[in-house]
Write a protein that holds these residues in place. Structure first.
Motif, PDB file in Angstrom:
ATOM      1  N   LYS A 158       0.727  -1.056  -0.187  1.00  0.00           N
ATOM      2  CA  LYS A 158       0.183   0.073  -0.008  1.00  0.00           C
ATOM      3  C   LYS A 158       0.778   1.245  -0.114  1.00  0.00           C
ATOM      4  O   LYS A 158       0.477   2.291  -0.636  1.00  0.00           O
ATOM      5  CB  LYS A 158      -0.778   0.073   1.156  1.00  0.00           C
ATOM      6  N   TYR A 201      -3.651   1.727  -5.524  1.00  0.00           N
ATOM      7  CA  TYR A 201      -4.711   0.897  -4.832  1.00  0.00           C
ATOM      8  C   TYR A 201      -4.939   1.466  -3.323  1.00  0.00           C
ATOM      9  O   TYR A 201      -4.046   1.837  -2.824  1.00  0.00           O
ATOM     10  CB  TYR A 201      -4.222  -0.516  -4.608  1.00  0.00           C
ATOM     11  N   GLU A 202      -6.028   1.422  -3.058  1.00  0.00           N
ATOM     12  CA  GLU A 202      -6.699   2.202  -1.861  1.00  0.00           C
ATOM     13  C   GLU A 202      -6.298   1.119  -0.809  1.00  0.00           C
ATOM     14  O   GLU A 202      -5.988   1.744   0.477  1.00  0.00           O
ATOM     15  CB  GLU A 202      -8.113   2.404  -1.984  1.00  0.00           C
ATOM     16  N   ASN A 203      -6.444  -0.107  -1.011  1.00  0.00           N
ATOM     17  CA  ASN A 203      -6.159  -1.021   0.109  1.00  0.00           C
ATOM     18  C   ASN A 203      -5.820  -2.332  -0.587  1.00  0.00           C
ATOM     19  O   ASN A 203      -6.339  -2.718  -1.857  1.00  0.00           O
ATOM     20  CB  ASN A 203      -7.278  -1.140   1.233  1.00  0.00           C
ATOM     21  N   SER A 229     -16.634   0.183  -0.780  1.00  0.00           N
ATOM     22  CA  SER A 229     -15.742  -0.598  -0.009  1.00  0.00           C
ATOM     23  C   SER A 229     -16.163  -0.437   1.454  1.00  0.00           C
ATOM     24  O   SER A 229     -17.013   0.478   1.953  1.00  0.00           O
ATOM     25  CB  SER A 229     -14.368   0.496  -0.048  1.00  0.00           C
ATOM     26  N   THR A 287     -13.809   1.734   3.707  1.00  0.00           N
ATOM     27  CA  THR A 287     -13.666   3.228   3.433  1.00  0.00           C
ATOM     28  C   THR A 287     -14.988   3.930   3.017  1.00  0.00           C
ATOM     29  O   THR A 287     -15.465   5.221   3.279  1.00  0.00           O
ATOM     30  CB  THR A 287     -12.606   3.863   2.481  1.00  0.00           C
ATOM     31  N   LYS A 343     -16.183   4.185   0.322  1.00  0.00           N
ATOM     32  CA  LYS A 343     -16.117   5.005  -1.001  1.00  0.00           C
ATOM     33  C   LYS A 343     -16.273   3.911  -2.226  1.00  0.00           C
ATOM     34  O   LYS A 343     -16.073   2.681  -1.967  1.00  0.00           O
ATOM     35  CB  LYS A 343     -14.679   5.446  -1.254  1.00  0.00           C
ATOM     36  N   VAL A 388     -15.437   1.719  -5.283  1.00  0.00           N
ATOM     37  CA  VAL A 388     -13.993   1.317  -5.647  1.00  0.00           C
ATOM     38  C   VAL A 388     -14.296   0.128  -6.558  1.00  0.00           C
ATOM     39  O   VAL A 388     -15.372  -0.424  -6.908  1.00  0.00           O
ATOM     40  CB  VAL A 388     -13.193   0.602  -4.576  1.00  0.00           C
ATOM     41  N   ALA A 436      -8.014  -2.596  -3.889  1.00  0.00           N
ATOM     42  CA  ALA A 436      -9.243  -2.042  -4.578  1.00  0.00           C
ATOM     43  C   ALA A 436      -8.789  -0.654  -5.007  1.00  0.00           C
ATOM     44  O   ALA A 436      -8.050   0.081  -4.389  1.00  0.00           O
ATOM     45  CB  ALA A 436     -10.029  -1.607  -3.209  1.00  0.00           C
ATOM     46  N   ASN A 445      -9.702   3.061  -5.963  1.00  0.00           N
ATOM     47  CA  ASN A 445     -10.664   4.339  -5.660  1.00  0.00           C
ATOM     48  C   ASN A 445     -11.190   4.746  -7.145  1.00  0.00           C
ATOM     49  O   ASN A 445     -10.456   5.046  -7.987  1.00  0.00           O
ATOM     50  CB  ASN A 445      -9.915   5.162  -5.071  1.00  0.00           C
ATOM     51  N   MET A 446     -12.460   4.643  -7.128  1.00  0.00           N
ATOM     52  CA  MET A 446     -13.114   5.183  -8.494  1.00  0.00           C
ATOM     53  C   MET A 446     -13.339   6.714  -8.823  1.00  0.00           C
ATOM     54  O   MET A 446     -13.336   7.163  -9.898  1.00  0.00           O
ATOM     55  CB  MET A 446     -14.506   4.777  -8.651  1.00  0.00           C
ATOM     56  N   ASP A 447     -12.503   7.440  -7.639  1.00  0.00           N
ATOM     57  CA  ASP A 447     -12.692   8.913  -7.756  1.00  0.00           C
ATOM     58  C   ASP A 447     -11.517   9.497  -8.668  1.00  0.00           C
ATOM     59  O   ASP A 447     -11.317  10.097  -9.175  1.00  0.00           O
ATOM     60  CB  ASP A 447     -12.406   9.369  -6.397  1.00  0.00           C
TER      61      ASP A 447
END
Length: 166
Positions: free
Chosen positions: A85, A91-93, A135, A138, A140, A142, A162, A164-166
């Motif tokens: 990470k 990747y967010e996680n 997720s 979070t 959010k 993903v 994961a 993040n789609m942002d």
């Protein structure tokens, strides 16, 4: 004078009709051209995203080959995922899923991903990409990329990341 007014009226009506017809035809040509360009752009974008996600699957398959994950020792997995990470900002996680569908993520959280179809595909030996999901960690949106972890031909679980789609 009457003849001139009649001819002029016919001329004005004819020119107005011709102008309206030209406007209608030009409008339909422009709309058709825009529609074709939008479809091409959508297809090109979808192909580009597909290629990018294929690259993510290959990357996750490379991560799945790490000896730490292949060994399956719980006490070594979370620190390794935390390292990933820190090193990979995409990747967010990260998480590791054991064959029973229970997971361990990069912060040491545990849970079950039994109902997630992309995890089941990865546990059966196929790298998979999820549809956008919320997720649990979070909250959010993903997209999750998962790959099977094998050691000597045996499936030891799956690794996932994961995005993040942002």
């Amino acid at each position: 004078m009457k003849l001139t007014v009649i001819i002029l009226a016919i001329f004005v009506v004819a020119m107005a009709a011709l102008g309206g017809l030209n406007y209608w035809k030009a409008r339909s040509i422009v709309v058709e051209d825009i529609t074709i360009n939008m479809k091409k752009t959508a297809v090109d974008s979808a192909e580009e995203i597909g290629n990018w996600l294929d690259g993510c699957k290959v990357e996750m398959a490379g991560i799945a080959m790490a000896p730490v994950l292949r060994g399956g020792k719980t006490e070594e997995i979370a620190p390794y995922l935390a390292y990933l990470k820190r090193e990979h900002g995409r990747y967010e996680n990260y998480g590791f899923v054991f064959p029973d569908s229970n997971f361990l993520d990069d912060v040491g959280s545990r849970g079950s991903l039994k109902e997630r179809d992309y995890i089941q595909k990865a546990l059966q030996g196929t790298a998979a990409v999820s549809n956008p999901v919320i997720s649990r960690g979070t909250g959010k949106m993903v997209t999750v990329v998962a790959a099977p972890v094998k050691d000597s031909g045996q499936f030891n679980g799956a690794v996932f990341g994961a995005i993040n789609m942002d």
